[in-house]
Design an enzyme around this catalytic site. Sequence first.
Site, PDB file in Angstrom:
ATOM      1  N   PRO A   1       6.574  24.215  66.120  1.00 21.39           N
ATOM      2  CA  PRO A   1       7.524  23.155  65.957  1.00 21.39           C
ATOM      3  C   PRO A   1       8.215  22.711  66.894  1.00 21.39           C
ATOM      4  O   PRO A   1       8.688  23.637  67.812  1.00 21.39           O
ATOM      5  CB  PRO A   1       8.624  23.958  64.850  1.00 21.39           C
ATOM      6  CG  PRO A   1       8.153  25.420  65.008  1.00 21.39           C
ATOM      7  CD  PRO A   1       6.642  25.205  65.401  1.00 21.39           C
TER       8      PRO A   1
ATOM      9  N   TYR B   1      19.147  31.605  66.108  1.00 20.29           N
ATOM     10  CA  TYR B   1      19.614  30.578  64.966  1.00 20.29           C
ATOM     11  C   TYR B   1      20.090  31.843  63.943  1.00 20.29           C
ATOM     12  O   TYR B   1      20.045  33.126  63.906  1.00 20.29           O
ATOM     13  CB  TYR B   1      18.793  29.574  64.726  1.00 20.29           C
ATOM     14  CG  TYR B   1      18.543  28.646  65.914  1.00 20.29           C
ATOM     15  CD1 TYR B   1      19.664  27.964  66.338  1.00 20.29           C
ATOM     16  CD2 TYR B   1      17.374  28.637  66.438  1.00 20.29           C
ATOM     17  CE1 TYR B   1      19.527  27.146  67.497  1.00 20.29           C
ATOM     18  CE2 TYR B   1      17.137  27.790  67.552  1.00 20.29           C
ATOM     19  CZ  TYR B   1      18.310  27.192  68.161  1.00 20.29           C
ATOM     20  OH  TYR B   1      18.069  26.352  69.152  1.00 20.29           O
TER      21      TYR B   1
ATOM     22  N   ALA C   1      12.014  22.083  63.492  1.00 16.93           N
ATOM     23  CA  ALA C   1      13.155  22.927  62.616  1.00 16.93           C
ATOM     24  C   ALA C   1      14.065  21.941  61.964  1.00 16.93           C
ATOM     25  O   ALA C   1      14.557  20.943  62.313  1.00 16.93           O
ATOM     26  CB  ALA C   1      14.206  23.494  63.910  1.00 16.93           C
TER      27      ALA C   1
ATOM     28  N   GLN D   1       9.180  23.707  59.328  1.00 18.40           N
ATOM     29  CA  GLN D   1      10.104  24.847  59.638  1.00 18.40           C
ATOM     30  C   GLN D   1      11.448  24.705  59.208  1.00 18.40           C
ATOM     31  O   GLN D   1      12.041  23.498  59.403  1.00 18.40           O
ATOM     32  CB  GLN D   1      10.153  24.839  61.144  1.00 18.40           C
ATOM     33  CG  GLN D   1      10.751  26.225  61.603  1.00 18.40           C
ATOM     34  CD  GLN D   1      11.069  26.417  62.973  1.00 18.40           C
ATOM     35  OE1 GLN D   1      11.427  25.760  63.663  1.00 18.40           O
ATOM     36  NE2 GLN D   1      10.583  27.652  63.637  1.00 18.40           N
TER      37      GLN D   1
ATOM     38  N   ARG E   1       4.539  22.860  74.535  1.00 17.09           N
ATOM     39  CA  ARG E   1       4.815  22.125  75.411  1.00 17.09           C
ATOM     40  C   ARG E   1       3.401  21.403  75.870  1.00 17.09           C
ATOM     41  O   ARG E   1       3.207  20.289  76.254  1.00 17.09           O
ATOM     42  CB  ARG E   1       5.525  22.603  76.633  1.00 17.09           C
ATOM     43  CG  ARG E   1       7.093  22.933  76.437  1.00 17.09           C
ATOM     44  CD  ARG E   1       7.784  24.052  77.453  1.00 17.09           C
ATOM     45  NE  ARG E   1       7.194  25.180  77.066  1.00 17.09           N
ATOM     46  CZ  ARG E   1       7.827  26.304  77.685  1.00 17.09           C
ATOM     47  NH1 ARG E   1       8.548  26.077  78.751  1.00 17.09           N
ATOM     48  NH2 ARG E   1       7.298  27.496  77.542  1.00 17.09           N
TER      49      ARG E   1
ATOM     50  N   LEU F   1       3.738  29.707  76.346  1.00 18.00           N
ATOM     51  CA  LEU F   1       2.844  29.501  77.625  1.00 18.00           C
ATOM     52  C   LEU F   1       1.364  29.802  77.482  1.00 18.00           C
ATOM     53  O   LEU F   1       0.682  30.537  78.160  1.00 18.00           O
ATOM     54  CB  LEU F   1       3.463  30.424  78.846  1.00 18.00           C
ATOM     55  CG  LEU F   1       4.902  29.669  79.425  1.00 18.00           C
ATOM     56  CD1 LEU F   1       5.445  30.529  80.411  1.00 18.00           C
ATOM     57  CD2 LEU F   1       4.577  28.345  79.657  1.00 18.00           C
TER      58      LEU F   1
HETATM   59  C1  LIG Z   1      10.883  20.213  73.009  1.00 12.54           C
HETATM   60  C2  LIG Z   1      10.924  21.456  72.307  1.00 12.54           C
HETATM   61  C3  LIG Z   1      11.262  21.682  70.991  1.00 12.54           C
HETATM   62  C4  LIG Z   1      11.311  22.966  70.501  1.00 12.54           C
HETATM   63  N1  LIG Z   1      11.827  23.008  69.251  1.00 12.54           N
HETATM   64  C5  LIG Z   1      11.713  24.246  68.256  1.00 12.54           C
HETATM   65  C6  LIG Z   1      11.951  24.364  66.917  1.00 12.54           C
HETATM   66  O1  LIG Z   1      12.406  23.199  66.266  1.00 12.54           O
HETATM   67  N2  LIG Z   1      11.655  25.630  66.433  1.00 12.54           N
HETATM   68  C7  LIG Z   1      10.929  26.484  67.040  1.00 12.54           C
HETATM   69  O2  LIG Z   1      10.902  27.514  66.333  1.00 12.54           O
HETATM   70  N3  LIG Z   1      10.962  26.522  68.287  1.00 12.54           N
HETATM   71  C8  LIG Z   1      11.057  25.398  69.052  1.00 12.54           C
HETATM   72  N4  LIG Z   1      10.692  25.220  70.283  1.00 12.54           N
HETATM   73  C9  LIG Z   1       9.936  26.268  70.904  1.00 12.54           C
HETATM   74  C10 LIG Z   1       8.567  26.350  70.713  1.00 12.54           C
HETATM   75  O3  LIG Z   1       8.150  26.212  69.500  1.00 12.54           O
HETATM   76  C11 LIG Z   1       7.669  27.609  71.489  1.00 12.54           C
HETATM   77  O4  LIG Z   1       7.920  28.747  70.803  1.00 12.54           O
HETATM   78  C12 LIG Z   1       7.988  27.494  72.733  1.00 12.54           C
HETATM   79  O5  LIG Z   1       8.177  26.188  73.453  1.00 12.54           O
HETATM   80  C13 LIG Z   1       6.991  28.189  73.516  1.00 12.54           C
HETATM   81  O6  LIG Z   1       5.736  27.760  73.385  1.00 12.54           O
HETATM   82  P1  LIG Z   1       5.117  26.766  74.616  1.00 12.54           P
HETATM   83  O7  LIG Z   1       5.052  27.639  75.687  1.00 12.54           O
HETATM   84  O8  LIG Z   1       3.730  26.334  74.077  1.00 12.54           O
HETATM   85  O9  LIG Z   1       6.105  25.693  74.869  1.00 12.54           O
HETATM   86  C14 LIG Z   1      10.833  23.952  70.885  1.00 12.54           C
HETATM   87  C15 LIG Z   1      10.012  23.792  72.213  1.00 12.54           C
HETATM   88  C16 LIG Z   1      10.073  22.717  73.010  1.00 12.54           C
HETATM   89  C17 LIG Z   1       9.570  22.730  74.364  1.00 12.54           C
END
Ligand SMILES: Cc1cc2nc3c(=O)[nH]c(=O)nc-3n(C[C@H](O)[C@H](O)[C@H](O)COP(=O)(O)O)c2cc1C
Length: 388
Positions: free
Chosen positions: A41, A200, A75, A118, A342, A319
Amino acid sequence: MRYRTSADPFPPFPDIPDMSALFSPIKLRGLALSNRIMVAPMCQYSADDGKANDWHFTHINSLALSGAAMFCIEATHVEAVGRITPGCLGLWNDATEAALKPILASVRKHSKTAVAMQIAHAGRKGSSYRPWQGGQQIPLSEGGWQTEGPSALPHKEGEAPPRAFDAQGLARVREAFVGAARRAERLGIDALELHSAHGYLLHQFLSPISNQRTDQYGGSLQNRMRYPLEVFDAVRAAFPAEKPVGVKVSATDWVEGGWDLAQTIEYAGELKKRGVDWIDASSGGVSPKQKIPLGPGYQVPLAQGIREATGVTTIAVGLITEAKQAEEIVASGKADMVALARGMLYDPRWGWHAAAELGGEVEAPPQYWRSQPSTQKALFGATTFGAR
Ligand SMILES: Cc1cc2nc3c(=O)[nH]c(=O)nc-3n(C[C@H](O)[C@H](O)[C@H](O)COP(=O)(O)O)c2cc1C
């Protein structure tokens, strides 16, 4: 493509490739997924009064074609004061529900991905500017709103504190989660993920850093878990029995004396008794004092710890960017699935590229079938196309 099974001889014949664990199916309650990848999400901070718009249409439809078997909508806040920013998505009235309808209709027309949502409440981290506007608290004088949390403790020193929830407020928010779950079901959402991470509201109840209540919702671990578990029970009861409900957790606050993996394992155990279908293991977010040891797959040991201690289906996130890295996480049993955030924004066909690298197969719309690399004729399964 046929995958090797335990009935096949070992070592496998060259025409029977080793099965990719990442591209093997998994069932979450009644929901069958063809691979172990979820689009995590991601808040877009771009809604109008909680309503999805053309940005969400483009973003969601694009990532619904990533090759991940499940896409999780950002979210989605269960009431207006529960939003992180004024641009956060919501599902609290007929207008917010109606705005998502055409987007989901388009996704269903062009993609076979499962769509999770979510559901979230920001608690004391509400009333923030969008990240690209600095992300700090919006004062009441600049159009912000009074936030609510477990205790009247601000997230950051010097910020306006939240109002501590009374019994009526807790019941209101629990019912708001139920209302959003019912609306999600009406929209045809396949699965829900309860946001209990990143500092949160539900995480604020779990962590002794943000929860200093002296009633039955504060103090002991059992008391701190009480409200998140009540919300989980209420959401679970409101969503169809055959559809899965998972929970995203911050498995540690990365702060001495805060929430940690041992407590998360207790929480996951309680959720398991209540029928949770997955735990998505993230971390941090409750305190600016956190010290996060960032690095590739840095949260994978948290998912692994939860899985080993409780046997709950886990999703590793954080990551994870490489196909072989994701394959190793699933194949070695550290987690049952991976989620990418990401990495998916950067490469919205990440799932296709991972399948090509690992010998998996993904769904693709016929309009894009001709993109299949000449060396990967089975990437999109049995496709035929021609011209005269
Ligand atoms: C633009 C953006 C928005 C995010 N919004 C949420 C969200 O709505 N809910 C959530 O649980 N995590 C959110 N995250 C966190 C990601 O879901 C994830 O847990 C975190 O970025 C680590 O994963 P990654 O390294 O693949 O980016 C967000 C991350 C990014 C980059």
